[in-house]
Design an enzyme around this catalytic site. Structure first.
Site, mmCIF file in Angstrom:
data_model
loop_
_atom_site.group_PDB
_atom_site.id
_atom_site.type_symbol
_atom_site.label_atom_id
_atom_site.label_comp_id
_atom_site.label_asym_id
_atom_site.label_seq_id
_atom_site.Cartn_x
_atom_site.Cartn_y
_atom_site.Cartn_z
ATOM 1 N N LYS A 137 0.829 -1.214 0.000
ATOM 2 C CA LYS A 137 0.000 0.000 0.000
ATOM 3 C C LYS A 137 0.862 1.263 0.000
ATOM 4 O O LYS A 137 0.637 2.179 -0.783
ATOM 5 C CB LYS A 137 -0.908 -0.003 1.239
ATOM 6 C CG LYS A 137 -1.595 1.323 1.478
ATOM 7 C CD LYS A 137 -2.455 1.312 2.720
ATOM 8 C CE LYS A 137 -1.774 1.690 3.991
ATOM 9 N NZ LYS A 137 -1.532 3.125 4.219
ATOM 10 N N ARG A 162 -4.978 10.358 3.433
ATOM 11 C CA ARG A 162 -3.914 11.264 3.845
ATOM 12 C C ARG A 162 -2.773 11.305 2.832
ATOM 13 O O ARG A 162 -2.173 12.344 2.580
ATOM 14 C CB ARG A 162 -3.387 10.804 5.201
ATOM 15 C CG ARG A 162 -2.735 11.881 5.919
ATOM 16 C CD ARG A 162 -2.068 11.445 7.149
ATOM 17 N NE ARG A 162 -0.847 12.207 7.279
ATOM 18 C CZ ARG A 162 -0.813 13.468 7.641
ATOM 19 N NH1 ARG A 162 -1.912 14.096 7.947
ATOM 20 N NH2 ARG A 162 0.328 14.115 7.693
ATOM 21 N N CYS A 169 -4.740 12.922 12.407
ATOM 22 C CA CYS A 169 -5.545 11.724 12.290
ATOM 23 C C CYS A 169 -5.427 10.970 13.595
ATOM 24 O O CYS A 169 -4.786 11.434 14.529
ATOM 25 C CB CYS A 169 -5.138 10.890 11.083
ATOM 26 S SG CYS A 169 -4.278 9.422 11.453
ATOM 27 N N PRO A 216 2.131 16.436 11.204
ATOM 28 C CA PRO A 216 2.530 17.646 10.486
ATOM 29 C C PRO A 216 3.185 17.315 9.143
ATOM 30 O O PRO A 216 3.627 16.180 8.931
ATOM 31 C CB PRO A 216 3.551 18.294 11.425
ATOM 32 C CG PRO A 216 4.076 17.172 12.257
ATOM 33 C CD PRO A 216 2.977 16.154 12.367
ATOM 34 N N ILE A 217 3.248 18.306 8.241
ATOM 35 C CA ILE A 217 3.966 18.104 6.968
ATOM 36 C C ILE A 217 5.054 19.164 6.788
ATOM 37 O O ILE A 217 5.447 19.473 5.675
ATOM 38 C CB ILE A 217 3.012 18.074 5.741
ATOM 39 C CG1 ILE A 217 2.218 19.371 5.610
ATOM 40 C CG2 ILE A 217 2.093 16.878 5.786
ATOM 41 C CD1 ILE A 217 1.641 19.548 4.197
ATOM 42 N N ASP A 218 5.527 19.702 7.912
ATOM 43 C CA ASP A 218 6.554 20.746 7.817
ATOM 44 C C ASP A 218 7.797 20.278 7.076
ATOM 45 O O ASP A 218 8.437 21.065 6.358
ATOM 46 C CB ASP A 218 6.933 21.240 9.229
ATOM 47 C CG ASP A 218 7.405 20.103 10.120
ATOM 48 O OD1 ASP A 218 6.624 19.155 10.329
ATOM 49 O OD2 ASP A 218 8.559 20.144 10.584
ATOM 50 N N GLN A 219 8.175 19.006 7.208
ATOM 51 C CA GLN A 219 9.390 18.523 6.536
ATOM 52 C C GLN A 219 9.185 18.375 5.025
ATOM 53 O O GLN A 219 10.125 18.535 4.252
ATOM 54 C CB GLN A 219 9.853 17.191 7.154
ATOM 55 C CG GLN A 219 10.211 17.299 8.615
ATOM 56 C CD GLN A 219 11.315 18.330 8.864
ATOM 57 O OE1 GLN A 219 12.397 18.264 8.270
ATOM 58 N NE2 GLN A 219 11.030 19.307 9.709
ATOM 59 N N ILE A 224 7.157 6.362 17.170
ATOM 60 C CA ILE A 224 6.884 7.204 15.984
ATOM 61 C C ILE A 224 5.671 8.106 16.214
ATOM 62 O O ILE A 224 5.754 9.313 16.016
ATOM 63 C CB ILE A 224 6.611 6.330 14.724
ATOM 64 C CG1 ILE A 224 7.753 5.316 14.498
ATOM 65 C CG2 ILE A 224 6.384 7.215 13.497
ATOM 66 C CD1 ILE A 224 9.060 5.890 14.027
ATOM 67 N N ARG A 247 -9.118 -0.203 3.775
ATOM 68 C CA ARG A 247 -8.224 0.764 3.128
ATOM 69 C C ARG A 247 -6.896 0.111 2.774
ATOM 70 O O ARG A 247 -6.200 0.578 1.882
ATOM 71 C CB ARG A 247 -7.920 1.923 4.089
ATOM 72 C CG ARG A 247 -8.936 3.020 4.144
ATOM 73 C CD ARG A 247 -8.417 4.151 5.004
ATOM 74 N NE ARG A 247 -7.008 4.384 4.728
ATOM 75 C CZ ARG A 247 -6.074 4.548 5.662
ATOM 76 N NH1 ARG A 247 -6.363 4.523 6.930
ATOM 77 N NH2 ARG A 247 -4.812 4.748 5.312
HETATM 78 N N1 EPU Z 1 6.706 14.170 10.957
HETATM 79 C C1 EPU Z 1 6.962 15.494 11.215
HETATM 80 N N2 EPU Z 1 6.942 16.371 10.165
HETATM 81 C C2 EPU Z 1 6.696 15.966 8.890
HETATM 82 C C3 EPU Z 1 6.428 14.611 8.641
HETATM 83 C C4 EPU Z 1 6.440 13.734 9.710
HETATM 84 O O1 EPU Z 1 7.199 15.899 12.352
HETATM 85 O O2 EPU Z 1 6.699 16.814 7.984
HETATM 86 C C5 EPU Z 1 6.727 13.218 12.089
HETATM 87 C C6 EPU Z 1 5.360 12.547 12.307
HETATM 88 O O3 EPU Z 1 4.541 13.326 13.136
HETATM 89 C C7 EPU Z 1 5.765 11.225 12.925
HETATM 90 C C8 EPU Z 1 7.116 10.902 12.257
HETATM 91 O O4 EPU Z 1 7.592 12.139 11.742
HETATM 92 O O5 EPU Z 1 5.975 11.377 14.289
HETATM 93 C C9 EPU Z 1 7.073 9.884 11.136
HETATM 94 O O6 EPU Z 1 6.087 10.274 10.179
HETATM 95 P P1 EPU Z 1 6.201 9.849 8.638
HETATM 96 O O7 EPU Z 1 6.222 11.097 7.838
HETATM 97 O O8 EPU Z 1 7.321 8.882 8.474
HETATM 98 O O9 EPU Z 1 4.829 9.116 8.402
HETATM 99 P P2 EPU Z 1 3.889 9.216 7.121
HETATM 100 O O10 EPU Z 1 4.725 9.337 5.906
HETATM 101 O O11 EPU Z 1 2.813 10.204 7.360
HETATM 102 C C10 EPU Z 1 3.925 6.662 6.613
HETATM 103 C C11 EPU Z 1 2.904 5.568 6.461
HETATM 104 C C12 EPU Z 1 2.328 5.222 7.833
HETATM 105 C C13 EPU Z 1 3.464 4.796 8.759
HETATM 106 C C14 EPU Z 1 4.539 5.890 8.811
HETATM 107 C C15 EPU Z 1 5.766 5.479 9.602
HETATM 108 C C16 EPU Z 1 2.054 6.031 4.271
HETATM 109 C C17 EPU Z 1 0.923 6.441 3.423
HETATM 110 N N3 EPU Z 1 1.847 6.039 5.581
HETATM 111 O O12 EPU Z 1 3.221 7.783 7.161
HETATM 112 O O13 EPU Z 1 1.503 4.091 7.602
HETATM 113 O O14 EPU Z 1 2.954 4.587 10.057
HETATM 114 O O15 EPU Z 1 4.981 6.211 7.474
HETATM 115 O O16 EPU Z 1 6.332 4.326 9.066
HETATM 116 O O17 EPU Z 1 3.103 5.666 3.764
HETATM 117 C C18 EPU Z 1 -0.335 2.692 7.864
HETATM 118 O O18 EPU Z 1 0.003 2.133 6.808
HETATM 119 O O19 EPU Z 1 -1.207 2.242 8.641
HETATM 120 C C19 EPU Z 1 0.319 3.932 8.247
HETATM 121 C C20 EPU Z 1 -0.172 4.756 9.161
#
Ligand code: EPU
Length: 443
Positions: A38, A109, A133, A139-142, A343, A413
């Site tokens: 996925k 998302r 969620c 956040p998406i600041d990065q 995480i 999903r």
């Molecule tokens: N984070 C920030 N800023 C950012 C992005 C992330 O502070 O700009 C923080 C988040 O708050 C979190 C950590 O960094 O604490 C990791 O977040 P990450 O960005 O890695 O997560 P994601 O890309 O939003 C994906 C998967 C999630 C999985 C996480 C961690 C997808 C669509 N989703 O989320 O999968 O838990 O990586 O491996 O790829 C799931 O499949 O059930 C699921 C939630």
């Protein structure tokens, strides 16, 4: 009063929901085949936009997140042809729109990957601002840090986020936190930028490598995916290709738990055993027998489950998406286990459901202490998110008697054919319709 009651009856809406009914307590035995990943699919589908050409994507999981991604591509102007339920031809050459329709964007998302892909190809992209969620703040600041380093600007208006900038110019980005989404989005926006981009402190999950491989098949120059630093030399244009998505590591891990928790014997096929190592290592310590083959693993449990200490971490650490599933397994271990969520801030919400099944779990912030119990009891349950929902399915498979799980849309999903695959292993699980009467707010 009688008139009011009559009006309420007349205006009540009946909505149809679905639930799982599981009669647990039987060991799962047999073979199951794992679908495409996925979290690779939801990035690779937007990435097809960068080719402005035809791509054939194979081994797509037949799940609702993929359906929404395809609908978004179609709404943007891509021509989509279904080749079979897991393969699609996607022609993105005629896309002109750069705004993802709000109602589609909000369904998933991961629609934020369209930002990086649209920015990369057109110099502009707009999607609904991803909200928090039920795993805690997201956040998406990065992501924005990377886009801005390449020369884009971002703005938020009426719940939509827009990024724009042209030309994008390669840059050095050091991420403050390891993020799967930000790493993928940075790659999407950088492959067509001028010059070289270096991304440091990146995520290393198997789906990061899969996206890099796909981009390289389209003619991009992405090196180092799977390590801490990724180097990208921008290209003038990319081209179409045929690509097959890797197997889903978390779906495979979920069936590993299903086999172990029911005391079963299951051959899990179409996997990359290397991707499963963080899961395999912990399950072996818990007393589960795992045999590895080239593209399959056999999971057998005959003896007691042993307690574990686990902390979820970015890859190659123990994956957070397996945390709820592992918690369920450890509810039946002989002794005390400790799981620390490294995480997400809020990923233990499902624990209350397990406690209602007789589990003994104390949660304090991001730490759960699990005292093993001899058995779980069946119960009516509610899935609060995708992996929590899958974990409740596993708990229900282990509990002697009939459990019902509501809000299964969360589970569907991310798991292709869950009911059919479990039935193939001998599980007594059914998806049944449930009718609910809802009164309009006004009455
Ligand atoms: N984070 C920030 N800023 C950012 C992005 C992330 O502070 O700009 C923080 C988040 O708050 C979190 C950590 O960094 O604490 C990791 O977040 P990450 O960005 O890695 O997560 P994601 O890309 O939003 C994906 C998967 C999630 C999985 C996480 C961690 C997808 C669509 N989703 O989320 O999968 O838990 O990586 O491996 O790829 C799931 O499949 O059930 C699921 C939630």
């Amino acid at each position: 009063m009688a008139l009011l009651r009559a009006c309420k009856r007349a205006y009540a809406e009946v909505i149809q929901l679905e639930k799982f009914v599981i009669n647990g307590g039987k060991p799962l035995i047999g073979e199951v085949s794992i679908s495409g990943a996925k979290n690779a699919a939801v990035a690779i589908l937007p990435a097809t936009i960068l080719a402005a050409d035809k791509c054939v994507i194979e081994n797509l999981p037949d799940i609702s997140d993929v359906a929404v991604s395809l609908q978004i591509l179609s709404a943007l102007g891509a021509k989509i042809r279904m080749l079979n339920k897991n393969s699609y031809e996607i022609d993105t050459s005629h896309i002109t729109a750069t705004q993802v329709p709000d109602e589609l964007s909000r369904q998933m998302r991961a629609s934020y990957y369209f930002l990086g892909a649209l920015l990369g190809r057109f110099g502009s992209g707009k999607v609904a601002m991803p909200g928090g969620c039920n795993l805690g703040p997201r956040p998406i600041d990065q992501h924005l840090k990377a886009f801005c380093a390449l020369g884009a600007q971002d703005s938020v208006e009426y719940g939509m986020i827009e990024v724009s900038g042209r030309p994008l110019v390669g840059a050095h980005v050091f991420f403050d936190t390891v993020s799967v989404g930000a790493t993928m989005n940075a790659m999407l926006s950088a492959v067509l930028a001028e010059g070289q981009t270096v991304l440091e402190n990146v995520a290393k999950e198997p789906h990061i490598v899969d996206l890099a491989n796909f981009l390289n098949m389209m003619g991009a120059d992405v090196r180092g995916a799977g390590t801490d630093a990724i180097k990208i030399r921008g290209r003038k244009a990319l081209h179409g290709c045929t690509y097959s998505i890797i197997p889903d590591q978390i779906e495979a891990g979920s069936y590993m738990v299903a086999a172990a928790i029911t005391g079963g014997n299951v051959l899990i096929k179409n996997v990359i055993p290397k991707h499963l190592e963080p899961i395999t290592a912990k399950m072996e310590l818990a007393g589960v027998i795992i045999e590895e083959y080239d593209d399959a693993v056999r999971v057998v449990r005959t003896g007691d489950l042993l307690p574990l200490k686990i902390k979820t971490m970015p890859h190659p650490g123990f994956p957070t998406d397996m945390q709820p599933l592992m918690t369920v397994l450890l509810t039946l271990a002989r002794g005390t286990s400790i799981i620390t969520e490294g995480i997400w801030e809020n990923r233990f919400r499902y624990v209350d459901e397990l406690v209602r099944m007789g589990a003994n779990i104390q949660v304090d912030g991001q730490v759960a202490v699990i005292e093993g119990v001899p058995e779980l009891q069946p119960a009516p349950l509610r899935a609060s998110d995708l992996r929590a929902g899958a974990a409740l399915v596993m708990a229900a498979l282990a509990a002697n008697g009939t459990s019902e799980i509501d809000e299964i849309n969360h589970i569907e999903r991310g798991y292709e054919g869950l009911v059919e695959k479990l039935q193939g292993l001998g599980a007594d699980i059914r998806r049944v319709e449930k009718f609910v009467s809802v009164l309009p707010q006004a009455l």
